[in-house]
Design an enzyme around this catalytic site. Structure first.
Site, mmCIF file in Angstrom:
data_model
loop_
_atom_site.group_PDB
_atom_site.id
_atom_site.type_symbol
_atom_site.label_atom_id
_atom_site.label_comp_id
_atom_site.label_asym_id
_atom_site.label_seq_id
_atom_site.Cartn_x
_atom_site.Cartn_y
_atom_site.Cartn_z
ATOM 1 N N HIS A 169 43.839 44.533 36.429
ATOM 2 C CA HIS A 169 43.717 44.639 37.889
ATOM 3 C C HIS A 169 43.885 46.057 38.429
ATOM 4 C CE1 HIS A 169 44.094 40.377 37.195
ATOM 5 N NE2 HIS A 169 43.493 40.213 38.360
ATOM 6 N N VAL A 170 44.263 46.989 37.551
ATOM 7 C CA VAL A 170 44.274 48.408 37.955
ATOM 8 C C VAL A 170 42.888 48.787 38.495
ATOM 9 C CG1 VAL A 170 44.253 50.733 36.928
ATOM 10 C CG2 VAL A 170 46.082 49.147 36.374
ATOM 11 N N GLN A 171 41.861 48.149 37.921
ATOM 12 C CA GLN A 171 40.477 48.456 38.317
ATOM 13 C C GLN A 171 40.155 48.028 39.736
ATOM 14 O OE1 GLN A 171 37.782 47.244 34.675
ATOM 15 N NE2 GLN A 171 39.778 46.264 34.509
ATOM 16 N N GLY A 213 38.433 37.609 45.200
ATOM 17 C CA GLY A 213 39.264 38.700 44.674
ATOM 18 C C GLY A 213 39.176 39.914 45.583
ATOM 19 N N ASP A 246 27.632 42.411 41.009
ATOM 20 C CA ASP A 246 26.729 41.379 40.492
ATOM 21 C C ASP A 246 26.026 40.556 41.566
ATOM 22 O OD1 ASP A 246 28.917 39.958 41.365
ATOM 23 O OD2 ASP A 246 29.347 38.971 39.462
ATOM 24 N N GLU A 257 35.399 41.926 29.616
ATOM 25 C CA GLU A 257 36.244 40.752 29.319
ATOM 26 C C GLU A 257 35.426 39.498 28.989
ATOM 27 O OE1 GLU A 257 38.439 40.065 32.966
ATOM 28 O OE2 GLU A 257 36.592 39.848 34.109
ATOM 29 N N ASP A 266 30.343 36.501 45.113
ATOM 30 C CA ASP A 266 29.453 35.378 44.889
ATOM 31 C C ASP A 266 30.003 34.043 45.446
ATOM 32 O OD1 ASP A 266 27.224 34.139 43.620
ATOM 33 O OD2 ASP A 266 28.647 33.367 42.139
ATOM 34 N N ILE A 322 33.861 44.454 42.717
ATOM 35 C CA ILE A 322 33.838 45.567 41.771
ATOM 36 C C ILE A 322 32.810 45.296 40.677
ATOM 37 C CG2 ILE A 322 36.252 46.196 42.188
ATOM 38 C CD1 ILE A 322 36.857 44.979 39.363
ATOM 39 N N ASP A 323 32.423 44.010 40.509
ATOM 40 C CA ASP A 323 31.518 43.648 39.408
ATOM 41 C C ASP A 323 30.066 44.076 39.644
ATOM 42 O OD1 ASP A 323 33.659 42.469 38.196
ATOM 43 O OD2 ASP A 323 33.158 40.440 38.831
ATOM 44 N N ARG A 364 42.165 57.482 15.710
ATOM 45 C CA ARG A 364 42.186 56.029 15.876
ATOM 46 C C ARG A 364 40.913 55.522 16.547
ATOM 47 N NH1 ARG A 364 48.241 55.798 18.518
ATOM 48 N NH2 ARG A 364 49.351 55.341 16.594
ATOM 49 N N ARG A 417 43.951 50.653 18.409
ATOM 50 C CA ARG A 417 44.789 50.249 19.542
ATOM 51 C C ARG A 417 43.881 49.652 20.622
ATOM 52 N NH1 ARG A 417 48.172 51.050 16.276
ATOM 53 N NH2 ARG A 417 50.039 52.364 16.444
ATOM 54 N N ARG A 442 33.276 39.356 34.224
ATOM 55 C CA ARG A 442 33.268 37.978 33.697
ATOM 56 C C ARG A 442 31.883 37.615 33.164
ATOM 57 N NH1 ARG A 442 36.059 33.619 34.150
ATOM 58 N NH2 ARG A 442 37.712 34.646 35.309
ATOM 59 N N MET A 489 36.988 44.743 33.303
ATOM 60 C CA MET A 489 36.587 43.503 33.987
ATOM 61 C C MET A 489 35.080 43.302 33.890
ATOM 62 S SD MET A 489 39.040 42.954 37.251
ATOM 63 C CE MET A 489 40.647 42.201 37.023
ATOM 64 N N ARG A 498 40.924 32.008 47.659
ATOM 65 C CA ARG A 498 39.679 31.461 47.122
ATOM 66 C C ARG A 498 39.415 30.059 47.689
ATOM 67 N NH1 ARG A 498 40.593 34.678 42.007
ATOM 68 N NH2 ARG A 498 38.878 36.165 42.138
HETATM 69 O O1 F6P Z 1 35.136 39.185 40.474
HETATM 70 C C1 F6P Z 1 35.956 40.282 40.346
HETATM 71 C C2 F6P Z 1 36.908 40.114 39.205
HETATM 72 O O2 F6P Z 1 37.625 41.309 39.230
HETATM 73 C C3 F6P Z 1 36.310 39.815 37.830
HETATM 74 O O3 F6P Z 1 35.761 40.921 37.184
HETATM 75 C C4 F6P Z 1 37.497 39.233 37.119
HETATM 76 O O4 F6P Z 1 37.127 38.403 36.049
HETATM 77 C C5 F6P Z 1 38.145 38.438 38.192
HETATM 78 O O5 F6P Z 1 37.834 39.070 39.414
HETATM 79 C C6 F6P Z 1 39.629 38.291 38.031
HETATM 80 O O6 F6P Z 1 40.159 37.758 39.184
HETATM 81 P P1 F6P Z 1 41.626 37.159 39.387
HETATM 82 O O7 F6P Z 1 42.497 37.677 38.303
HETATM 83 O O8 F6P Z 1 42.008 37.659 40.741
HETATM 84 O O9 F6P Z 1 41.471 35.686 39.341
#
Ligand code: F6P
Length: 354
Positions: A281-283, A19, A137, A230, A111, A134-135, A170, A275, A179, A177, A80
């Site tokens: 993906h803005v992130q 990504g 990790d 997420e 990773d 961005i994660d 509210r 709400r 995973r 994001m 990928r």
């Molecule tokens: O690994 C980065 C990340 O942004 C995760 O936080 C997210 O789950 C994933 O990529 C989403 O990637 P894509 O939508 O590009 O498959």
């Protein structure tokens, strides 16, 4: 393509995989610029490992990296593609490395890409890794570039959602994001003053979350902000097995929107209008922060220095304020999950007086 090489210069190949993430272009630029200092020329490989299979490359000059420092995404494109998915593809990689006279590779990725890099290095291809995501990790580095930008974007979103949540009395659920890890949710949740933060590392129950928010309403606070990663899971319904058709090409679970589920449940159990905002993906898009630009630049220069020293199979890393390197093997052994002490701190300041 025919690539003309300058006499006496060794060639570095640089690729970006997985990504995208803000700061990739800053690394590419730093590799090219540091390359000049160490008498390397740089060949950009398009679309991750795929470009090395297809021989899709372009020489990177001072001119081609000029102005890319603040740009999001990657000028090289990404994919990928797994370089070791089959023998024929790997043979093409070996062939192209020879064909283009690539002395060593700089592999910039998260990773998945770095795990592949470790395996490719074991096959005798000289390379060094640069951790991006961005994660945040990746083990062995305090931070990955891209994380600071993502946290800034999420924090700004929380600030904006705060004012509208407060005006309308509210609950607003913000899905971010993450995973497998909750670094973005926890850090931005703390920075934005969220009232509940739910991360993949700590399974939650609806009871707990409702209790926390109900206490706020009983104390006279008429709105709440809940940040959820997420990949967060509910303890009370367990983690159901993910069938094949709900997985993407890399075997990752396709998320169905835990934020929406949570929003519905909160409205039902608390009777407060709710709400949901999914930041998605803005992130990951747009310009890197100054911090990420500098970290990415330091990583890029360090990668070239490792190649100059012939120190392959390593990943550059930030430890304290020092740039160092660790083996790719140790970097990808396990994901860097949220520090429990940091999580405890987050819980202490979230949701007000219990
Ligand atoms: O690994 C980065 C990340 O942004 C995760 O936080 C997210 O789950 C994933 O990529 C989403 O990637 P894509 O939508 O590009 O498959």
């Amino acid at each position: 393509m025919n690539v003309r090489r300058e006499e006496g210069l060794k060639t570095i190949g640089v690729l970006t995989g997985g990504g995208d993430c803000p700061g990739l272009n800053a690394v590419i630029r730093a590799v090219v610029r540091a390359g000049f200092a160490y008498d390397f020329e740089t060949l950009g490989i398009r679309n991750g490992w795929l470009g090395l299979i297809d021989g899709d490359v372009e020489p990177l000059t001072d001119f081609s990296v000029s102005g890319i420092l603040p740009k999001g995404g990657t000028i090289l494109g990404t994919s990928r593609t797994n370089p070791l998915a089959n023998t024929a593809d790997f043979q093409k990689i070996q062939h192209n490395i020879k064909k283009y006279g690539i002395h060593a590779l700089v592999v910039i990725g998260g990773d998945g890409t770095l795990s592949a890099a470790r395996d490719v290095a074991k096959q005798g291809i000289p390379l060094v890794g640069v951790p991006k995501t961005i994660d945040n990790d990746i083990s062995g580095t305090d931070v990955t570039f891209g994380f600071d930008t993502a946290v800034s974007i999420v924090t700004e979103a929380i600030d904006r959602l705060h004012t509208t949540a407060e005006s309308h009395h509210r609950i607003i659920v913000v899905e971010v994001m993450g995973r497998n890890v909750g670094w973005i949710a926890l850090t931005a949740g703390i920075a934005g003053g969220a009232d509940a933060i739910l991360i993949p590392e700590v399974h939650f129950t609806m009871d707990e979350v409702c209790r926390k928010l109900r206490a706020r309403y009983e104390a006279g606070k008429k709105f709440s902000i809940v940040v959820i990663a997420e990949g967060a899971h509910r303890e009370d319904i367990g983690v159901p097995p993910v069938p094949e058709h709900d997985r993407d090409e890399c075997g990752h679970e396709k998320f169905v929107g835990v934020g929406n589920m949570l929003g519905k449940e909160l409205e039902r159990c608390l009777g407060v209008e709710t709400r949901v905002t999914t930041l998605g993906h803005v992130q990951r898009g747009g310009s890197p922060t100054a911090y990420d630009r500098v970290l990415a630049t330091r990583f890029g220069v360090a990668a070239v220095e490792l190649i100059h020293a012939g120190d392959f199979g390593k990943m550059v890393a930030l430890q304290g304020n020092r740039i160092t390197s660790i083996t790719l093997e140790s970097a990808v052994q396990q994901l860097k999950t949220v520090d429990p002490a940091f999580y405890e701190l987050g819980m202490m300041v979230t949701g007000g007086k219990k």
